[in-house]
Motif scaffolding. Structure first.
Motif, PDB file in Angstrom:
ATOM      1  N   ALA A 297     -59.322 -15.946  10.557  1.00 20.35           N
ATOM      2  CA  ALA A 297     -59.260 -17.400  10.755  1.00 20.35           C
ATOM      3  C   ALA A 297     -57.829 -17.869  10.988  1.00 20.35           C
ATOM      4  O   ALA A 297     -57.564 -18.696  11.867  1.00 20.35           O
ATOM      5  N   LEU A 298     -56.898 -17.345  10.208  1.00 22.16           N
ATOM      6  CA  LEU A 298     -55.506 -17.750  10.362  1.00 22.16           C
ATOM      7  C   LEU A 298     -54.929 -17.247  11.689  1.00 22.16           C
ATOM      8  O   LEU A 298     -54.181 -17.959  12.372  1.00 22.16           O
ATOM      9  N   ALA A 299     -55.293 -16.034  12.071  1.00 26.34           N
ATOM     10  CA  ALA A 299     -54.790 -15.482  13.331  1.00 26.34           C
ATOM     11  C   ALA A 299     -55.355 -16.231  14.533  1.00 26.34           C
ATOM     12  O   ALA A 299     -54.681 -16.373  15.563  1.00 26.34           O
ATOM     13  N   ALA A 300     -56.586 -16.728  14.402  1.00 30.03           N
ATOM     14  CA  ALA A 300     -57.206 -17.463  15.520  1.00 30.03           C
ATOM     15  C   ALA A 300     -56.414 -18.710  15.880  1.00 30.03           C
ATOM     16  O   ALA A 300     -56.422 -19.151  17.039  1.00 30.03           O
ATOM     17  N   LEU A 301     -55.718 -19.291  14.914  1.00 27.45           N
ATOM     18  CA  LEU A 301     -54.936 -20.503  15.171  1.00 27.45           C
ATOM     19  C   LEU A 301     -53.836 -20.268  16.205  1.00 27.45           C
ATOM     20  O   LEU A 301     -53.362 -21.218  16.832  1.00 27.45           O
ATOM     21  N   GLU A 302     -53.444 -19.024  16.378  1.00 32.73           N
ATOM     22  CA  GLU A 302     -52.329 -18.715  17.277  1.00 32.73           C
ATOM     23  C   GLU A 302     -52.774 -18.453  18.708  1.00 32.73           C
ATOM     24  O   GLU A 302     -51.940 -18.256  19.593  1.00 32.73           O
ATOM     25  N   LEU A 303     -54.075 -18.453  18.970  1.00 34.09           N
ATOM     26  CA  LEU A 303     -54.583 -18.070  20.288  1.00 34.09           C
ATOM     27  C   LEU A 303     -54.533 -19.239  21.271  1.00 34.09           C
ATOM     28  O   LEU A 303     -54.535 -20.412  20.873  1.00 34.09           O
ATOM     29  N   ASP A 304     -54.517 -18.904  22.546  1.00 28.37           N
ATOM     30  CA  ASP A 304     -54.391 -19.887  23.621  1.00 28.37           C
ATOM     31  C   ASP A 304     -55.724 -20.564  23.911  1.00 28.37           C
ATOM     32  O   ASP A 304     -56.701 -19.904  24.291  1.00 28.37           O
ATOM     33  N   ARG A 305     -55.777 -21.870  23.751  1.00 33.89           N
ATOM     34  CA  ARG A 305     -57.029 -22.596  23.946  1.00 33.89           C
ATOM     35  C   ARG A 305     -57.463 -22.581  25.415  1.00 33.89           C
ATOM     36  O   ARG A 305     -58.656 -22.501  25.720  1.00 33.89           O
ATOM     37  N   ALA A 306     -56.525 -22.648  26.330  1.00 30.77           N
ATOM     38  CA  ALA A 306     -56.881 -22.611  27.749  1.00 30.77           C
ATOM     39  C   ALA A 306     -57.528 -21.278  28.108  1.00 30.77           C
ATOM     40  O   ALA A 306     -58.465 -21.214  28.919  1.00 30.77           O
TER      41      ALA A 306
END
Length: 344
Positions: A297-306
């Protein structure tokens, strides 16, 4: 073409089966096909044990048979294994009609914890149910492998999709909840493994969009989480769009359409590396699959939304509909012995 679909899951229920069928049917009709749905609507129903919001038709055999005769379909699809699906199956076997079916729900894994039915018994029932089908449609390679290991035959793939017009990114974020906002969308039920999400030590807020038999219990146990019930259409999309990450704790889903909806809105996914997520989240740039759900969950915050949106664009419902049609079998060209098919 005259297409008949028999299903125990239908509106106003909200689940992956209903979403899939509604979207496929809309596109079938758009392309000129005539579709008739046999559902619990119009039948006497009783609430499903442990799942009272799901109505089950009681002794629907005559009504199902009448609707099939009157519609006189060119092809028949049985979407579920409940009373409606079973009645349609019996009719087809008696009349020597071919039909296709789908394996949408991990029925054995759902029944086992509720009623203590051994998994082997559940799979034996499901294998027998689908044995006469001309094609058993499954959404993922992992599900296909699992069913093949349990002795299922004539399994075919059809990749599920998402509504790319309804679910799309925006720049809006939650202003009434501490961020980051970690969101779950779906049924609030035992099989969804929600405590694995709600127990996590995460910053910001946890949001649960959906309803189900476990909601009251979970609201008492996790008062710091926000439960908002079912949401639909544009309002549902807005919950995805304003979230920072989507957390999918289920260990038993055959697919998980909600993950695609989140990705289409530009929201990265965190999930366990199990059947369902491993077939939806195939790119580490759009989701994190980890046995440590907090870390995911914490790592997902760093991913590119586009990038999440671009990934989801490869899953249009039009492709699902094309594959669905390709697998359909002419009902009246069946050359099978009903007793032999039933005995397998």
């Amino acid at each position: 073409m005259r297409i008949l679909i028999a299903t125990d899951a239908w509106a106003p229920q909200i689940n992956g089966v209903v979403v899939t069928l509604v979207n496929i049917i809309a596109r079938l009709r758009k392309h000129g096909h005539e579709v008739h749905v046999i559902s619990p609507e119009g039948f006497f129903t009783l609430p499903m044990p442990t799942y009272p919001e799901i109505p089950l038709a009681v002794m629907p055999g005559r009504g199902v048979s009448r609707q099939i005769r009157e519609f006189d379909p060119d092809t028949i699809h049985i979407a579920t294994e409940g009373p409606i699906g079973a009645a349609a199956r019996r009719y087809c076997l008696r009349r020597g009609l071919a039909f296709t079916s789908a394996y949408h729900t991990c029925f054995p894994e759902y029944v086992q914890p509720r009623f203590g039915v051994p998994l082997a018994w559940g799979y034996a029932f499901m294998r027998r149910f689908h044995a006469p089908s001309s094609a058993v449609m499954v959404a993922t390679p992992a599900m296909r492998r699992s069913l093949e290991e349990h002795g299922f035959e004539r399994i075919v793939d059809y990749k599920l999709g998402t509504d790319l017009e309804l679910f799309h990114p925006t720049n809006e974020r939650f202003t009434d909840l501490p961020r980051p906002v970690f969101t779950y969308v779906g049924r609030v039920a035992l099989e969804k493994n929600l405590p694995a999400f709600l127990e996590l030590d995460l910053p910001g807020s946890k949001l649960v969009v959906g309803d189900g038999p476990a909601r009251k219990k979970l609201e008492r146990e996790f008062p710091n989480a926000r439960f908002v019930g079912f949401r639909h259409g544009v309002e549902l999309a807005s919950y995805y769009q304003r979230s920072d990450a989507f957390v999918f704790p289920s260990l038993t889903d055959t697919f998980g359409l909600v993950m695609l909806e989140a990705l289409a809105c530009g929201v990265p996914v965190a999930a366990f590396p199990v059947r369902g997520p491993i077939d939806v989240v195939k790119d580490a740039r759009v989701g994190v699959l980890d046995q440590d759900l907090r870390r995911a969950a914490l790592a997902a915050l760093e991913l590119d939304r586009a990038g999440c949106r671009r990934y989801a664009e490869a899953f249009p419902w039009e492709e699902t509909t094309r594959q669905f049609l390709a697998h359909m079998a002419p009902a009246r060209l069946a050359q099978r012995d009903p007793l032999g098919a039933e005995a397998r």
